[in-house]
Design a protein around this motif. Structure first.
Motif, PDB file in Angstrom:
ATOM      1  N   CYS A  85       0.485  -0.961   0.049  1.00  0.00           N
ATOM      2  CA  CYS A  85      -0.328  -0.269  -0.013  1.00  0.00           C
ATOM      3  C   CYS A  85       0.853   1.263   0.178  1.00  0.00           C
ATOM      4  O   CYS A  85       2.032   1.120   0.950  1.00  0.00           O
ATOM      5  CB  CYS A  85      -1.014  -0.329   1.208  1.00  0.00           C
ATOM      6  SG  CYS A  85      -1.641   1.037   1.455  1.00  0.00           S
ATOM      7  N   ALA A 106       0.194   4.322   1.082  1.00  0.00           N
ATOM      8  CA  ALA A 106      -0.355   5.178   1.859  1.00  0.00           C
ATOM      9  C   ALA A 106       0.541   4.733   3.082  1.00  0.00           C
ATOM     10  O   ALA A 106       0.287   5.146   4.624  1.00  0.00           O
ATOM     11  CB  ALA A 106      -1.777   5.495   2.068  1.00  0.00           C
ATOM     12  N   CYS A 107       0.590   2.865   3.619  1.00  0.00           N
ATOM     13  CA  CYS A 107       0.471   2.187   4.987  1.00  0.00           C
ATOM     14  C   CYS A 107       2.637   1.791   4.791  1.00  0.00           C
ATOM     15  O   CYS A 107       2.382   1.364   5.885  1.00  0.00           O
ATOM     16  CB  CYS A 107      -0.390   1.183   4.971  1.00  0.00           C
ATOM     17  SG  CYS A 107      -2.139   2.344   5.132  1.00  0.00           S
ATOM     18  N   CYS A 163      -5.826  -3.177   1.152  1.00  0.00           N
ATOM     19  CA  CYS A 163      -4.401  -2.815   2.201  1.00  0.00           C
ATOM     20  C   CYS A 163      -5.536  -2.676   3.568  1.00  0.00           C
ATOM     21  O   CYS A 163      -6.479  -2.203   3.999  1.00  0.00           O
ATOM     22  CB  CYS A 163      -4.013  -1.228   2.322  1.00  0.00           C
ATOM     23  SG  CYS A 163      -4.090  -0.364   3.721  1.00  0.00           S
ATOM     24  N   TYR A 166      -5.509  -1.776   6.651  1.00  0.00           N
ATOM     25  CA  TYR A 166      -5.265  -0.562   7.438  1.00  0.00           C
ATOM     26  C   TYR A 166      -6.318   0.933   6.776  1.00  0.00           C
ATOM     27  O   TYR A 166      -6.638   1.530   7.301  1.00  0.00           O
ATOM     28  CB  TYR A 166      -3.804  -0.532   7.764  1.00  0.00           C
ATOM     29  CG  TYR A 166      -2.799  -1.501   8.867  1.00  0.00           C
ATOM     30  CD1 TYR A 166      -2.787  -1.121   9.447  1.00  0.00           C
ATOM     31  CD2 TYR A 166      -2.391  -2.159   7.108  1.00  0.00           C
ATOM     32  CE1 TYR A 166      -2.473  -2.306  10.390  1.00  0.00           C
ATOM     33  CE2 TYR A 166      -1.637  -3.015   8.411  1.00  0.00           C
ATOM     34  CZ  TYR A 166      -1.510  -2.576  10.141  1.00  0.00           C
ATOM     35  OH  TYR A 166      -1.162  -4.261  10.805  1.00  0.00           O
ATOM     36  N   CYS A 167      -5.956   0.548   5.177  1.00  0.00           N
ATOM     37  CA  CYS A 167      -6.503   2.186   5.419  1.00  0.00           C
ATOM     38  C   CYS A 167      -7.807   2.037   4.124  1.00  0.00           C
ATOM     39  O   CYS A 167      -8.364   2.957   3.215  1.00  0.00           O
ATOM     40  CB  CYS A 167      -5.937   2.722   4.881  1.00  0.00           C
ATOM     41  SG  CYS A 167      -4.533   2.752   3.119  1.00  0.00           S
TER      42      CYS A 167
HETATM   43 ZN    ZN Z   1      -3.028   1.804   3.520  1.00  0.00          ZN
END
Ligand code: ZN
Ligand code: ADP
Ligand code: ZN
Length: 745
Positions: free
Chosen positions: A461, A463-464, A479, A481-482
């Motif tokens: 990901c 972003a993460c 993902c 997480y997000c």
């Molecule tokens: Zn993410």
């Protein structure tokens, strides 16, 4: 003389000042003028005040009205929401304690305690339906949904239940408002609208289906003195299937009979299961506060409880704030559950708040579990809590027998398989006998990773910086997480070779099951498939009704399910919880195995559990295999003590985060220096960090952590709470404080 007269003048002429705890990320209170037209201010009432740069109207609570009068240039309270405070004195004090202990702004803490819709809804009206015809008169051209509505109503009538609310019909029969109205228009059912009330069976409470057994009676006897009143905390350690719920019911009933109210907390997921629904039918005037209530429904129950028209409150962690004014008992079921901890501000732990509330109100608290948390068992051993035990299953049923299988040796070499020979053979036997199986796979998705076997490239990901998980149904990688998604490339962007999907996800097992047991009915239960209560119920009823042979799921299936025909439980991989870098990893692994194993053999058909692992020598797994809770505690507590973690030390964790890694790092350094100034000479306190958080980047923000450990409860908070605004000021990055964190990533 002059001074005196000036003071006098000021007193008479200025406006009245109140301090408001604003529901925003600030710890101190703010002074506002109280408009004279609103009468005298009272502490605890909710208001709206202009706040921040744009003077946005923001929710707040009057925290202090002894501010006297002043000529200062102050903003004025814009609106008063409540005629009288919603929170009584005890709840207000609980809120103050939470704000201090969990290092949360008072305004945000109080806001979490009162549902926002409270006080804004007129008494709710509800529409209920009943049958107006007999099945013989039902026309043949009904749609399937209409038919289901009629069946549901017929069933209700058979069971002697009165009219069913539309809400219930929608949830149970999956019917739309439209189909119900069409039935009414055709005269097949009739609808009445009345003021809403708590649903109650017409003949009152269901009778007790059985007598308590000796163990249960012994526990109830031991509770007698405590139920009469006064604060006490009791850990009820009862093995799975030992009949803890029955003990709660009797204890609650006794308290209600004495004219008091009771709160029962249960993990969110358990609220949807049959155990709790059964429980609600055995108790008088129950308000069940599950998460699918609308704001108006929540407000309705809140008023019911506050006005004493409900005797029992059942709900997830937030139900601990139920405004029961005659509180007599708090029960926390499955007290070891991590889901009692809220992961947004205020980051409170429902079980610990329950104990605090019990202490403030002077009422007994029961913490029940088959695998009590090390925190609670430690408190019991230290004499702070009492300990009661239900060491046997009801009716002398044996605990299920667990078999450990080293997966590597149980599959065909070279094949990627997740169901080894042993588990496969047991599944086949179970299906042959028309019994049912539960399979636990502690991971979602189809393949954990999308990676290149040639060069090691993996899809992450942006972003993460976490590996994405492939989801078969979406044909996308996601993902966890997000929730960002990405296409899976066919060829490796780094070396051009073909990409393979590899991992242990739940969807992978689903397809392996389909291959190995093509005739079995398999249902999946995980957060990807269970997005509504209705879906949950459907799977649930399917297992209860015997239409489903194998229930496959994440830890959701480990909790509170009580199906008599489940004779086999398979833990596909006992290792997933162990792999989490967290001092509670062993405890989670132990709990998960014992809890999911507890779903098997809950009747005379008996039970077997197959646990697959790649670490057959791991002590947590070995001890879980023997249901050896005492052994686990005996090994784990000294280990925790040696490294100085919970329950021997309390942790306050700070996360500093920012979209720029260096800004986050700078801010973490600054915070570290300040914490060092505060605690550097304090021999009790250990500061670890700043360092990168386990997950360095989430939703585009880089994260650093600082951990403060201290053996004394509340000591860190005493120093930190008054300085939270100051600590965050000028940091130029966001800081998050978490006391007694559960998630350490
Ligand atoms: Zn993410
Ligand atoms: P636990 O919560 O300890 O896992 P439950 O309370 O769900 O166990 O009880 C397990 C099962 O035993 C339930 O189906 C319950 O109805 C039944 N049960 C409880 N107490 C008794 C009893 N005294 N006699 C017979 N059955 C009981
Ligand atoms: Zn490659």
């Amino acid at each position: 003389m002059i001074v005196v007269s000036r003071l006098f003048d000021q007193d008479e002429s200025g406006g009245r000042v109140v301090a408001v705890a604003v529901s925003a990320g600030v710890w101190r209170t703010f002074d506002y003028l109280w408009p004279e037209a609103l009468g005298a201010p009272q502490r605890g009432v909710r208001v709206r005040v202009p706040f921040g740069r744009g003077d946005r109207k923001t929710l707040g609570f009057v925290a202090d009205c002894d501010g006297g009068r002043s000529d200062r240039q102050l903003k004025t309270v814009a609106e008063v929401i409540d005629p009288a405070p919603q929170l009584d004195e005890n709840l207000w004090r609980l809120g103050e304690w939470m704000a201090g202990y969990y290092l949360a702004p008072l305004g945000m803490t109080l806001a979490a305690m009162v549902p926002s819709a409270v006080g804004r809804h007129a008494p709710r009206m509800e529409t209920a339906a009943s049958l107006a015809t007999e099945p013989a008169d039902w026309p043949g051209n009904l749609g399937p949904r209409q038919k289901r509505v009629l069946d549901e109503l017929l069933e209700a009538r058979k069971q002697g239940v009165g009219p069913l609310t539309l809400e219930r019909l929608r949830a149970h029969a999956g019917a739309s408002g439209d189909s119900i109205r069409r039935l009414a228009a055709r005269g097949l059912i009739c609808l009445q609208t009345t003021a809403q009330r708590l649903e109650e069976a017409p003949e009152g409470i269901e009778p007790d289906p059985f007598e308590l057994n000796d163990d249960q009676q012994r526990v109830l006897d031991a509770l007698q003195g405590r139920l009469a009143g006064g604060f006490s905390a009791t850990v009820l350690h009862g093995v799975t299937g030992s009949g803890k719920t029955e003990v709660y019911i009797r204890a609650i009933r006794q308290v209600v009979k004495a004219g008091r109210q009771a709160i029962l907390l249960a993990p969110e997921i358990a609220l949807a299961t049959q155990t709790l629904q059964r429980l609600a039918r055995r108790l008088p005037r129950v308000a069940v506060l599950h998460s699918h209530l609308t704001g108006a429904q929540r407000a309705f129950y809140y008023a019911m409880i506050r006005d004493g028209r409900a005797d029992v409150v059942i709900g997830p962690r937030s139900a601990i704030f139920a405004p029961a004014r005659r509180l007599g008992l708090i029960v926390v079921d499955e007290e070891h559950e991590g889901s009692y901890k809220q992961d947004t501000v205020p980051r409170y732990h429902g079980r610990d708040v329950a104990v605090k509330r019990g202490a403030l109100e002077g009422v007994p608290v029961i913490l029940g579990s088959a695998t009590p948390s090390l925190e609670s068992i430690h408190n019991a051993r230290a004499g702070r809590y009492n300990l009661l035990e239900l060491p046997r299953r009801i009716r002398g049923l044996p605990l299920p027998k667990l078999t450990l299988v080293e997966l590597r040796k149980d599959i065909t070499p070279g094949r990627i398989e997740l169901i080894g020979r042993t588990l496969q053979a047991r599944l086949a036997e179970t299906l042959d006998k028309s019994e049912q199986a539960i399979l636990l796979m502690n991971r979602r998705g189809y393949a954990s990773y999308v990676f290149c076997a040639s060069c090691g490239w993996r899809l992450e990901c942006d972003a993460c910086t976490r590996s994405l998980v492939f989801h078969q149904a979406l044909r996308l990688a996601m993902c966890h997480y997000c929730q960002a998604t990405a296409e899976v490339p066919r060829l490796c962007p780094a070396c051009g070779k073909k990409i393979i999907l590899f991992g242990l996800g739940i969807q992978r097992i689903e397809s392996e099951l389909a291959r190995k047991f093509p005739n079995a009915a398999v249902a999946r239960m995980d957060s990807d498939t269970m997005t509504s209560a209705a879906q949950f119920r459907k799977v649930f009823d399917g297992v209860a009704g015997g239409e489903i042979d194998i229930l496959l799921g994440t830890q959701m299936v480990a909790k509170g399910l009580d199906f008599p025909r489940v004779s086999l439980v398979g833990v596909v991989s006992a290792d997933t919880a162990l792999a989490i870098p967290d001092f509670r990893a062993a405890e989670r692994t132990f709990q998960l195995i014992v809890q999911v194993a507890g779903r098997a053999g809950r009747s005379d058909v008996g039970g077997n559990v197959v646990v697959q692992t790649i670490h057959p020598d791991d002590p947590a797994i070995r001890l879980a295999l023997d249901h050896n809770y005492a052994g686990f505690v005996a090994g784990e507590l000294p280990r925790r003590q040696a490294v100085g973690v919970s329950p021997f030390a309390r942790l306050v964790r700070f996360i500093v985060r920012h979209t720029h890694a260096d800004r986050a790092a700078d801010a973490a350094e600054t915070l570290g220096r300040r914490l060092h100034d505060l605690f550097g000479r304090d021999r009790d306190v250990r500061l670890v960090g700043p360092m990168r958080a386990g997950v360095f980047k989430i939703r585009g923000r880089f994260r650093f952590q600082l951990n403060l450990w201290c053996p004394r409860a509340g000591h860190l908070q005493e120093v930190l709470a008054p300085r939270m605004d100051e600590l965050g000021a000028q940091l130029r990055a966001e800081i998050v404080a978490d006391a007694d964190p559960i998630n350490l990533l």
